[in-house]
Write an enzyme that holds these catalytic residues in place. Sequence first.
Site, PDB file in Angstrom:
ATOM      1  N   SER A   1     -14.191   2.035   5.599  1.00  0.00           N
ATOM      2  CA  SER A   1     -14.783   1.828   6.934  1.00  0.00           C
ATOM      3  C   SER A   1     -15.507   3.098   7.356  1.00  0.00           C
ATOM      4  CB  SER A   1     -13.698   1.539   7.973  1.00  0.00           C
ATOM      5  OG  SER A   1     -12.876   0.485   7.568  1.00  0.00           O
TER       6      SER A   1
ATOM      7  N   GLY B   1     -10.485   4.258   2.581  1.00  0.00           N
ATOM      8  CA  GLY B   1     -11.211   4.746   3.761  1.00  0.00           C
ATOM      9  C   GLY B   1     -12.663   4.333   3.762  1.00  0.00           C
TER      10      GLY B   1
ATOM     11  N   ASN C   1     -10.908  -0.105  -0.302  1.00  0.00           N
ATOM     12  CA  ASN C   1      -9.987  -0.535   0.751  1.00  0.00           C
ATOM     13  C   ASN C   1     -10.622  -0.436   2.126  1.00  0.00           C
ATOM     14  OD1 ASN C   1      -8.222  -0.615  -1.389  1.00  0.00           O
ATOM     15  ND2 ASN C   1      -6.620   0.570  -0.382  1.00  0.00           N
ATOM     16  N   VAL C   2     -10.396  -1.474   2.914  1.00  0.00           N
ATOM     17  CA  VAL C   2     -10.920  -1.529   4.283  1.00  0.00           C
ATOM     18  C   VAL C   2      -9.755  -1.802   5.223  1.00  0.00           C
ATOM     19  CG1 VAL C   2     -12.477  -2.746   5.853  1.00  0.00           C
ATOM     20  CG2 VAL C   2     -13.116  -2.470   3.437  1.00  0.00           C
TER      21      VAL C   2
ATOM     22  N   ASP D   1       0.839  -1.205   0.000  1.00  0.00           N
ATOM     23  CA  ASP D   1       0.000   0.000   0.000  1.00  0.00           C
ATOM     24  C   ASP D   1       0.877   1.261   0.000  1.00  0.00           C
ATOM     25  OD1 ASP D   1      -2.470   1.142  -0.136  1.00  0.00           O
ATOM     26  OD2 ASP D   1      -3.219   0.346   1.748  1.00  0.00           O
ATOM     27  N   HIS D   2       0.236   2.402   0.080  1.00  0.00           N
ATOM     28  CA  HIS D   2       0.844   3.737  -0.018  1.00  0.00           C
ATOM     29  C   HIS D   2       2.345   3.855   0.232  1.00  0.00           C
ATOM     30  CE1 HIS D   2      -3.182   5.607   0.157  1.00  0.00           C
ATOM     31  NE2 HIS D   2      -3.473   4.608   0.975  1.00  0.00           N
TER      32      HIS D   2
END
Length: 285
Positions: free
Chosen positions: A206, A204, A225-226, A78-79
Amino acid sequence: MRRSLADVLNAATGAVPSFTCYTLEQASGVITAAERLGAPSCLLLAPSAFNGPGGALLASCLVAAADSSPLPIAVQLDHTTDLDLMRAALDLGVTAVMADGSKLPFADNVELVCAASELAARYDASVEAELGHVPGSEDRAIGAKVGAFTDPDLAARFVELCQPDLMAVAVGNVHGTYPSEPRLDFTTLTRIAERADLALSLHGTSGIPDTQVRQAIRLGVKKFNVNTELRRVYLESAQHLFNVENKGFELLGPLRQLIQRTDEAAASFIELAAASPLPAAPLET
Ligand SMILES: [Zn+2]
């Protein structure tokens, strides 16, 4: 079977649910839910976790989980802006990287994504980029405020210049928890989808109401994405499980419970994706 993120996006009939896994129990719970529901999915490796103690082992664990699944599963770092970190993860078998230059000037973001694409191509892996910035911490829920949205015209130019496989958008979403109920900007999302000819991703997820996630999928979001919700479930369960009297110091039972709680939380997002209409389909109310 481990597949590139692009292949998983192609194999999925709807949006691909993607879950950050910091532990073996989380990976196990997510994979169990995905297999039970038959959903091609993506396991996300947080760069902070990969960079920390046991990070290479965690990456190898996620890769092994994807390898052993009958479903197409991607593993994505990820990032990050760190090309060396991307290379290290690709060497261990991840099948996608997120080259996140969203905090950089536009030209530097383009340059980063071009370099990441050249690197990833050597591994047959995919690249996700980000334009506009999704605020907040990926690892801690801090109630971040919404930042600047992705500019649709700039998005079209960005995609033309560096052609990532996927682009994360900022349309009112944040990492972590939302200080008040989020309201995604569907007008901006529609304009981005019209102008930029590629799959979009929503970070984001959630805390975003199901109706808004479904609408985002209908408008072109192909991956979501969770993270925060899986961390919340895991930690709240762990606080309870590890506080109960356990004179035999038994560990397997509590760990199995954590896998089960993660499975249930992941399943709710997988079911949300499955129940969401494809782009252009009418939205049920
Ligand atoms: Zn993210």
